[in-house]
Design a protein around this motif. Structure first.
Motif, PDB file in Angstrom:
ATOM      1  N   HIS A  95      -5.791  -4.097 -12.501  1.00 58.09           N
ATOM      2  CA  HIS A  95      -5.605  -3.290 -13.713  1.00 58.09           C
ATOM      3  C   HIS A  95      -4.180  -3.444 -14.257  1.00 58.09           C
ATOM      4  CE1 HIS A  95      -3.451  -0.866 -10.854  1.00 58.09           C
ATOM      5  NE2 HIS A  95      -3.283   0.157 -11.667  1.00 58.09           N
TER       6      HIS A  95
ATOM      7  N   TRP B  16      -9.783   2.062   0.245  1.00 54.06           N
ATOM      8  CA  TRP B  16      -8.333   1.884   0.080  1.00 54.06           C
ATOM      9  C   TRP B  16      -7.896   0.843   1.112  1.00 54.06           C
ATOM     10  CZ3 TRP B  16      -5.395   3.296  -3.832  1.00 54.06           C
ATOM     11  CH2 TRP B  16      -4.006   3.351  -3.725  1.00 54.06           C
ATOM     12  N   CYS B  17      -6.899   0.031   0.767  1.00 55.65           N
ATOM     13  CA  CYS B  17      -6.436  -0.955   1.753  1.00 55.65           C
ATOM     14  C   CYS B  17      -4.918  -0.947   1.815  1.00 55.65           C
ATOM     15  CB  CYS B  17      -6.929  -2.352   1.364  1.00 55.65           C
ATOM     16  SG  CYS B  17      -6.044  -3.058  -0.031  1.00 55.65           S
TER      17      CYS B  17
ATOM     18  N   SER C  92      -4.562   3.467  -8.098  1.00 56.24           N
ATOM     19  CA  SER C  92      -4.898   4.788  -7.570  1.00 56.24           C
ATOM     20  C   SER C  92      -5.558   5.717  -8.583  1.00 56.24           C
ATOM     21  CB  SER C  92      -3.620   5.447  -7.039  1.00 56.24           C
ATOM     22  OG  SER C  92      -2.673   5.562  -8.078  1.00 56.24           O
TER      23      SER C  92
ATOM     24  N   GLU D 287       4.316  -6.412  -6.763  1.00 58.53           N
ATOM     25  CA  GLU D 287       3.870  -6.809  -5.425  1.00 58.53           C
ATOM     26  C   GLU D 287       3.229  -8.198  -5.466  1.00 58.53           C
ATOM     27  OE1 GLU D 287       3.179  -2.119  -4.280  1.00 58.53           O
ATOM     28  OE2 GLU D 287       1.427  -3.398  -4.465  1.00 58.53           O
TER      29      GLU D 287
ATOM     30  N   ASN E  47       3.558  -1.434 -10.234  1.00 56.04           N
ATOM     31  CA  ASN E  47       3.837  -1.618  -8.804  1.00 56.04           C
ATOM     32  C   ASN E  47       3.024  -2.801  -8.271  1.00 56.04           C
ATOM     33  OD1 ASN E  47       5.678   0.592  -8.054  1.00 56.04           O
ATOM     34  ND2 ASN E  47       4.008   1.876  -8.777  1.00 56.04           N
ATOM     35  N   SER E  48       1.747  -2.829  -8.620  1.00 56.21           N
ATOM     36  CA  SER E  48       0.903  -3.932  -8.157  1.00 56.21           C
ATOM     37  C   SER E  48       1.397  -5.273  -8.695  1.00 56.21           C
ATOM     38  CB  SER E  48      -0.557  -3.717  -8.586  1.00 56.21           C
ATOM     39  OG  SER E  48      -1.082  -2.606  -7.915  1.00 56.21           O
TER      40      SER E  48
HETATM   41  N1  UDP Z   1      -2.434   0.328  -3.341  1.00 49.56           N
HETATM   42  C1  UDP Z   1      -2.685   0.305  -1.992  1.00 49.56           C
HETATM   43  N2  UDP Z   1      -3.967   0.126  -1.581  1.00 49.56           N
HETATM   44  C2  UDP Z   1      -4.991  -0.032  -2.441  1.00 49.56           C
HETATM   45  C3  UDP Z   1      -4.728  -0.030  -3.825  1.00 49.56           C
HETATM   46  C4  UDP Z   1      -3.413   0.148  -4.250  1.00 49.56           C
HETATM   47  O1  UDP Z   1      -1.777   0.431  -1.166  1.00 49.56           O
HETATM   48  O2  UDP Z   1      -6.129  -0.171  -1.977  1.00 49.56           O
HETATM   49  C5  UDP Z   1      -1.048   0.574  -3.782  1.00 49.56           C
HETATM   50  C6  UDP Z   1      -0.430  -0.673  -4.379  1.00 49.56           C
HETATM   51  O3  UDP Z   1       0.152  -1.446  -3.351  1.00 49.56           O
HETATM   52  C7  UDP Z   1       0.559  -0.096  -5.362  1.00 49.56           C
HETATM   53  C8  UDP Z   1      -0.014   1.256  -5.744  1.00 49.56           C
HETATM   54  O4  UDP Z   1      -1.042   1.536  -4.802  1.00 49.56           O
HETATM   55  O5  UDP Z   1       1.819   0.088  -4.748  1.00 49.56           O
HETATM   56  C9  UDP Z   1      -0.642   1.246  -7.116  1.00 49.56           C
HETATM   57  O6  UDP Z   1       0.371   1.330  -8.049  1.00 49.56           O
HETATM   58  P1  UDP Z   1       0.225   0.684  -9.479  1.00 49.56           P
HETATM   59  O7  UDP Z   1       1.483   0.939 -10.229  1.00 49.56           O
HETATM   60  O8  UDP Z   1      -0.171  -0.726  -9.365  1.00 49.56           O
HETATM   61  O9  UDP Z   1      -0.996   1.437 -10.130  1.00 49.56           O
HETATM   62  P2  UDP Z   1      -1.359   2.991 -10.324  1.00 49.56           P
HETATM   63  O10 UDP Z   1      -2.014   3.434  -9.079  1.00 49.56           O
HETATM   64  O11 UDP Z   1      -0.076   3.727 -10.599  1.00 49.56           O
HETATM   65  O12 UDP Z   1      -2.296   2.965 -11.484  1.00 49.56           O
END
Ligand code: UDP
Length: 503
Positions: A378, A360-361, A302, A386, A382-383
């Motif tokens: 990256h 966004w997805c 994000s 997942e 959270n990713s």
């Molecule tokens: N995410 C999402 N759709 C997207 C990209 C990211 O729902 O197109 C969600 C992803 O599932 C995760 C979060 O956004 O839960 C991103 O968190 P992360 O800790 O990976 O990275 P940050 O956004 O904090 O850099």
């Protein structure tokens, strides 16, 4: 015990961003499912943003505060406190000032919130425990002043906790301006090179107050009764064991949506969390048309915005791979340099038969789709949890904060993929990205990566299943609160005393 639990209220306080709130909500939901009452406190600005932006198709109510109802997300009560700034203030462009103001006004306003909730005439909530996260370390002081036991939900790998702990206590063991390439040896971890360390411990760290919150959290650990981590024991056994002589840190994760853990039999309708951006509806339909195990999924989370050159090198690698790809290119909410975050001219046209680019997805649905073969990421934690839960191998493309360390873990410790290495200018070339795509999809080690990813997926499910390591740790935490809860009450402050007397 069951009866006692009915009266136990837990307050969670999170730094107000999606990646911080979602793990909190998921832990909260588990506590709720085990009989506790949970309230999540967020800043007023975040509540306002949720009310206007929240896009999750599957989450339950987000009632606006204006309706005079108690706002809730996924059945968890939401309360709010002011961070000391007006709703209009541009927090993103002034992060340093924001963090300082939050640390100054947050404690006062959170204290008022806790006491007023405790003295509410209709639904008094006497909190038996407060849980914070590393971005709001001052919450531990609020809890201590109110005489409420405090715990922390650590939202990065335990490995990062060990690194910050090591750095805070022995900075001389880490790279310095004079010796920037010094490698670091910590118990329970492989030898870490500079490129494996989080940016906040590097000698040229420029992240000011953002870095400081982590060190404040470490400084405050003696004020915490529990440290829970969004990880699981089997994933980080050695480092968790090695930390136990300083602090007991327990894995309670992965705190990811239940669908990814095989626990959701309602096709995603049990989703707990928020999604601040609207997912593009075309993704799943598009993935349905692709062969199993054929699509490269690319996303940088994000916050990260790639430079013009980085965008070009990824675009070239994807186009030349001739493989189907789904690429999330999220428009930046920050001011960025020219061309940053933008696709090269003509790219969409050239690749319209090959790939899909979306702003966004629904990443959870994407990662669990059978057509996904690998994830260029990256490495946000959270990713990573997942993708581990979905059993999808990665090509790690880390940028900053904990991401370099997460990349090291994914590639070299968990063995679920490859980590891109930059050239001498610190840049990932398109040739290298293309090579790595080939290697992860069809190279000699591709089967090994997939097998390892499947193994972790199964271990993640075991950890959260009834009686698994994370489930047991959550239960131990609850048993401890139940024991403690009879032994304290919250004092009401002067302002709310009238309410209390009349109740
Ligand atoms: N995410 C999402 N759709 C997207 C990209 C990211 O729902 O197109 C969600 C992803 O599932 C995760 C979060 O956004 O839960 C991103 O968190 P992360 O800790 O990976 O990275 P940050 O956004 O904090 O850099």
């Amino acid at each position: 015990m069951e009866e006692e639990k009915q009266t136990i209220h837990v307050l969670m306080v999170a730094f107000s961003s999606q990646g911080h709130i979602n793990p909190m909500l998921r832990l909260g939901k588990q506590l709720q499912n085990k009989g506790l009452h949970v309230t999540l406190a967020v800043t007023e600005i975040f509540l306002h943003r949720i009310a206007t932006n929240h896009h999750s198709t599957t989450a339950t109510t987000t009632a606006a505060a204006a309706d005079n109802q108690i706002p809730s997300i996924s059945g968890i009560d939401i309360a709010s406190f002011s961070d000391g700034l007006s709703l209009e203030y541009d927090r993103k462009s002034n992060l340093d000032t924001y963090m300082k103001t939050l640390a100054e006004f947050g404690p006062v306003n959170l204290t008022s919130l806790v006491t007023s909730l405790g003295c509410d005439i209709t639904r008094p909530k006497k909190f038996s425990c407060i849980i914070n996260n590393p971005f709001v370390p001052w919450v531990a002081d609020v809890a201590s002043r109110l005489g409420i036991p405090c715990g922390m939900l650590w939202i990065q790998p335990c490995t990062l906790f060990a690194i910050y702990h090591g750095f805070y206590n022995s900075p001389e063991d880490f790279p310095t301006k004079e010796n920037p390439e010094k490698s670091v040896k910590l118990p329970g971890l492989p030898l870490l090179q500079t490129s494996d360390l989080p940016s906040f411990v590097l000698p040229f760290n420029v992240f000011g107050s953002l870095a400081n919150v982590f060190f404040e959290s470490i400084k405050n650990i003696h004020k915490l009764r529990w440290v829970m981590a969004n990880s699981f024991y089997e994933l980080e056994k050695e480092v968790i064991d090695s930390m136990s002589k300083f602090v007991v840190i327990k894995g309670v994760g992965p705190l990811v949506p239940a669908t990814l853990l095989g626990q959701d039999d309602h096709e995603g309708r049990d989703f707990v969390g928020i999604d601040m951006w609207k997912a593009d509806d075309r993704c799943i339909e598009w993935l349905n048309q692709k062969d199993p195990n054929s699509v490269i999924y690319v996303s940088f989370g994000s916050l990260v915005v790639l430079s013009k050159t980085q965008m070009e090198s990824i675009a070239t690698a994807l186009r030349e791979s001739k493989r189907p790809f789904l690429w999330v290119v999220k428009p930046s909410e920050f001011q960025v340099t020219e061309g940053a975050g933008e696709l090269p001219k003509g790219f969409l046209d050239e690749t319209k038969e090959q790939g899909l680019v979306v702003p966004w997805c629904a990443q959870i649905m994407v990662l669990s789709h059978k057509s996904i073969a690998c994830f260029v990421t990256h490495c946000g934690w959270n990713s990573m949890l997942e993708t581990i839960s979905a059993g999808v191998p990665v090509i790690a493309y880390p940028m900053w904060t904990d991401q370099p360390t997460n990349a090291k873990l994914m590639a070299d410790v968990f063995g679920v993929g490859l980590r891109l290495r930059p050239n001498n200018d610190g840049f990932f070339e398109s040739e290298t990205i293309k090579e790595y795509i080939e290697e992860i999809m069809d190279g000699p080690r591709s089967v090994e990566f997939r097998a390892k990813a499947t193994e972790w997926k199964s271990m993640a499910r075991d950890a959260v299943a009834c009686g698994g390591s994370s489930d047991r740790n959550i239960q131990e935490f609850i048993d401890d609160i139940v024991k403690l809860s009879s032994s304290h009450t919250i004092k009401c402050n002067v302002d709310s005393s009238t309410k209390c007397q009349s109740s």
